[in-house]
Scaffold this motif. Structure first.
Motif, PDB file in Angstrom:
ATOM      1  N   ASP A  69       0.850  -1.200   0.000  1.00 12.75           N
ATOM      2  CA  ASP A  69       0.000   0.000   0.000  1.00 12.75           C
ATOM      3  C   ASP A  69       0.884   1.247   0.000  1.00 12.75           C
ATOM      4  O   ASP A  69       0.671   2.191   0.753  1.00 12.75           O
ATOM      5  N   GLU A  70       1.875   1.204  -0.864  1.00 18.96           N
ATOM      6  CA  GLU A  70       2.901   2.243  -0.899  1.00 18.96           C
ATOM      7  C   GLU A  70       2.399   3.465  -1.654  1.00 18.96           C
ATOM      8  O   GLU A  70       1.980   3.364  -2.811  1.00 18.96           O
ATOM      9  N   GLY A  71       2.447   4.600  -1.024  1.00 19.20           N
ATOM     10  CA  GLY A  71       2.008   5.832  -1.665  1.00 19.20           C
ATOM     11  C   GLY A  71       3.143   6.540  -2.374  1.00 19.20           C
ATOM     12  O   GLY A  71       4.273   6.064  -2.418  1.00 19.20           O
ATOM     13  N   ASP A  72       2.797   7.712  -2.914  1.00 12.92           N
ATOM     14  CA  ASP A  72       3.786   8.496  -3.654  1.00 12.92           C
ATOM     15  C   ASP A  72       4.109   9.804  -2.930  1.00 12.92           C
ATOM     16  O   ASP A  72       4.810  10.643  -3.470  1.00 12.92           O
ATOM     17  N   GLY A  73       3.546   9.971  -1.761  1.00  7.32           N
ATOM     18  CA  GLY A  73       3.739  11.220  -1.038  1.00  7.32           C
ATOM     19  C   GLY A  73       2.670  12.247  -1.356  1.00  7.32           C
ATOM     20  O   GLY A  73       2.637  13.332  -0.785  1.00  7.32           O
ATOM     21  N   HIS A  74       1.808  11.901  -2.290  1.00  2.34           N
ATOM     22  CA  HIS A  74       0.696  12.785  -2.647  1.00  2.34           C
ATOM     23  C   HIS A  74      -0.351  11.930  -3.354  1.00  2.34           C
ATOM     24  O   HIS A  74      -0.041  10.872  -3.897  1.00  2.34           O
ATOM     25  N   ARG A  75      -1.591  12.376  -3.354  1.00  2.00           N
ATOM     26  CA  ARG A  75      -2.649  11.733  -4.129  1.00  2.00           C
ATOM     27  C   ARG A  75      -3.848  12.652  -4.174  1.00  2.00           C
ATOM     28  O   ARG A  75      -4.009  13.526  -3.308  1.00  2.00           O
ATOM     29  N   LEU A  76      -4.676  12.466  -5.187  1.00  2.00           N
ATOM     30  CA  LEU A  76      -5.896  13.237  -5.274  1.00  2.00           C
ATOM     31  C   LEU A  76      -6.833  12.795  -4.160  1.00  2.00           C
ATOM     32  O   LEU A  76      -6.936  11.598  -3.866  1.00  2.00           O
ATOM     33  N   ASP A  77      -7.534  13.746  -3.544  1.00  2.00           N
ATOM     34  CA  ASP A  77      -8.406  13.368  -2.425  1.00  2.00           C
ATOM     35  C   ASP A  77      -9.613  12.560  -2.875  1.00  2.00           C
ATOM     36  O   ASP A  77     -10.278  11.935  -2.049  1.00  2.00           O
ATOM     37  N   CYS A  78      -9.899  12.538  -4.171  1.00  2.00           N
ATOM     38  CA  CYS A  78     -11.036  11.749  -4.652  1.00  2.00           C
ATOM     39  C   CYS A  78     -10.641  10.311  -4.984  1.00  2.00           C
ATOM     40  O   CYS A  78     -11.497   9.495  -5.338  1.00  2.00           O
ATOM     41  N   LEU A  79      -9.356  10.005  -4.879  1.00  2.00           N
ATOM     42  CA  LEU A  79      -8.901   8.637  -5.119  1.00  2.00           C
ATOM     43  C   LEU A  79      -8.500   7.982  -3.806  1.00  2.00           C
ATOM     44  O   LEU A  79      -7.917   8.639  -2.938  1.00  2.00           O
ATOM     45  N   PRO A  80      -8.817   6.696  -3.631  1.00  2.00           N
ATOM     46  CA  PRO A  80      -8.406   6.009  -2.398  1.00  2.00           C
ATOM     47  C   PRO A  80      -6.912   5.727  -2.389  1.00  2.00           C
ATOM     48  O   PRO A  80      -6.211   5.986  -3.371  1.00  2.00           O
ATOM     49  N   ARG A  81      -6.450   5.174  -1.285  1.00  2.00           N
ATOM     50  CA  ARG A  81      -5.030   4.831  -1.173  1.00  2.00           C
ATOM     51  C   ARG A  81      -4.646   3.815  -2.246  1.00  2.00           C
ATOM     52  O   ARG A  81      -5.489   3.199  -2.894  1.00  2.00           O
ATOM     53  N   THR A  82      -3.354   3.611  -2.407  1.00  2.00           N
ATOM     54  CA  THR A  82      -2.816   2.820  -3.519  1.00  2.00           C
ATOM     55  C   THR A  82      -3.475   1.448  -3.664  1.00  2.00           C
ATOM     56  O   THR A  82      -3.968   1.091  -4.742  1.00  2.00           O
ATOM     57  N   ALA A  83      -3.462   0.652  -2.607  1.00  2.00           N
ATOM     58  CA  ALA A  83      -3.952  -0.721  -2.714  1.00  2.00           C
ATOM     59  C   ALA A  83      -5.441  -0.762  -3.061  1.00  2.00           C
ATOM     60  O   ALA A  83      -5.860  -1.505  -3.961  1.00  2.00           O
TER      61      ALA A  83
END
Length: 202
Positions: A69-83
């Motif tokens: 469930d490794e992130g990128d340090g940022h993500r759009l708030d409308c998308l869930p976490r990586t996994a």
């Protein structure tokens, strides 16, 4: 690039990192069989291995990222976490393939698989599973970046694109355009460029 393994360009830490990447296997239990088959088929369509180069571990790297469930340090708030994003996206792609062609995505002919991926990219999807997961954002912010970054992290592809690979602890010094350090390889077809220092010519 791998010929540099036992030169001063690589230290032991670099060797360990590259060796682990080359030997990485697809982790079990991270995705369902259908999700994994879908991801494998997507990887083949988006980042195909060249028959002239060793097989990559692109699929294994993406599965590892999902498993951690490794992130990128940022993500759009409308998308869930990586996994969660990957699992829902893969399920939605499978549903889209079933809806459009009444077949599993992994069993689609290449042209039809490309059509499904094109629909995902452009937000032209119909499957209900996309309702809370905008397909074009999944494509742009999760699927494409993860696949491309894993694929081009492959040592055999560093050579293909002319990247000399890691240089630790030696490091790169001449970073300007059309400049290279004396220990870097020369492209076979490259003709000498005007203005290079004489000691760069071989």
């Amino acid at each position: 690039m791998l010929a540099k393994r036992d030169t001063p360009s690589w230290n032991e830490q670099t060797r360990e990192v590259v060796d682990r990447r080359l030997a990485l296997a697809v982790a079990e239990g991270v995705l369902s069989d259908t999700q994994l088959a879908t991801l494998r088929a997507i990887t083949t369509r988006v980042c195909p291995d060249s028959p002239e180069r060793p097989a990559t571990t692109t699929l294994a790297m993406v599965v590892r990222k999902i498993g951690k469930d490794e992130g990128d340090g940022h993500r759009l708030d409308c998308l869930p976490r990586t996994a969660e994003c990957w699992r829902r996206g893969l399920d939605a792609i499978e549903a889209e393939a079933r809806l459009r062609f009444d077949r599993d995505f992994a069993e689609l002919e290449p042209d039809n698989a490309n059509k499904v991926l094109g629909m995902v990219e452009h937000g032209e999807v119909c499957a209900e599973l996309w309702e809370d997961l905008p397909s074009e954002l999944f494509w742009k912010w999760r699927l494409l970046p993860d696949l491309a970054s894993a694929h081009w992290a492959q040592p055999s592809l560093w050579s293909a694109m002319g990247f000399g690979g890691p240089a630790s602890p030696r490091g790169y010094v001449r970073l300007g355009e059309n400049r290279r350090d004396p220990w870097e390889a020369v492209e076979e077809s490259r003709r000498p460029l005007r203005g290079w220092p004489q000691h760069h010519e071989r």
